[in-house]
Design an enzyme around this catalytic site. Structure first.
Site, short mmCIF file in Angstrom:
data_model
loop_
_atom_site.label_atom_id
_atom_site.label_comp_id
_atom_site.label_asym_id
_atom_site.label_seq_id
_atom_site.Cartn_x
_atom_site.Cartn_y
_atom_site.Cartn_z
CG ASP A 30 -0.36 0.18 2.54
OD1 ASP A 30 0.89 0.29 2.61
OD2 ASP A 30 -1.09 0.22 3.54
CB CYS B 104 0.87 -2.51 4.83
SG CYS B 104 0.82 -3.57 6.28
CB THR C 96 2.12 -2.41 11.01
OG1 THR C 96 0.97 -2.98 10.37
CG2 THR C 96 1.76 -1.08 11.63
#
Ligand code: RB5
Length: 148
Positions: free
Chosen positions: A8, A65, A67
């Site tokens: 992302d 992403c 995390t």
């Protein structure tokens, strides 16, 4: 080896770094996006990569992403996926030796490029040990058969 790569917006920069590293090793990469830092939804990219791995169109997947957690949660919803959220070398190695992890999830806001590069390298090089670990994976597979 063919690897599907997805991220992302929070993982975009690290994804690009990993892509360059893989291409330099002559690894075939399928990059499912995202292609910039505009906000997107991590499940869209986790599912694309997980489905490519599940259908055996690629050997493994790598997801990034912010995390690493969201990507691993989503990827693990797909049949046949054993996604490991990894932040260090030890768990990178163990996720291959004991879990035969086929998707690696990293946190672009957590793990620096140097460590991520080493994690990816050992994760790609470490073989599954099989034996008692295969028996345990069979139990996961049986559960999947019952529930999906
Ligand atoms: C996006 O802001 C963030 O929530 C996402 O990248 C990820 O960290 C989810 O696990």
């Amino acid at each position: 080896m063919k690897i599907a790569l997805g991220a992302d917006h929070a993982g975009f920069e690290l994804k690009e770094y990993i892509k360059k590293m893989l291409l330099e090793k002559n690894i075939h990469v399928i990059d499912v996006g995202t292609e910039g830092e505009t906000s997107v939804d991590y499940p869209d990219f986790a599912l694309k990569v997980a489905l490519l791995v599940s259908s055996k169109e690629v050997n493994r997947g790598i997801l990034v992403c912010g995390t690493g957690i969201g990507m691993s949660i989503v990827a693990n919803k797909v049949k046949g996926i054993r996604a490991s959220f990894v932040q260090d070398i030890y768990t990178a190695i163990q996720s291959r030796k004991h879990l035969d992890a086929n998707v690696l999830a990293l946190g672009g806001r957590i793990t620096g490029k140097g460590l991520a590069e080493e994690i990816v390298r050992v994760w790609l090089e470490t073989p599954f040990e099989g034996g008692r670990h295969q028996r345990r994976i069979e139990k996961i597979n049986e559960w999947e058969k019952k529930t999906q």
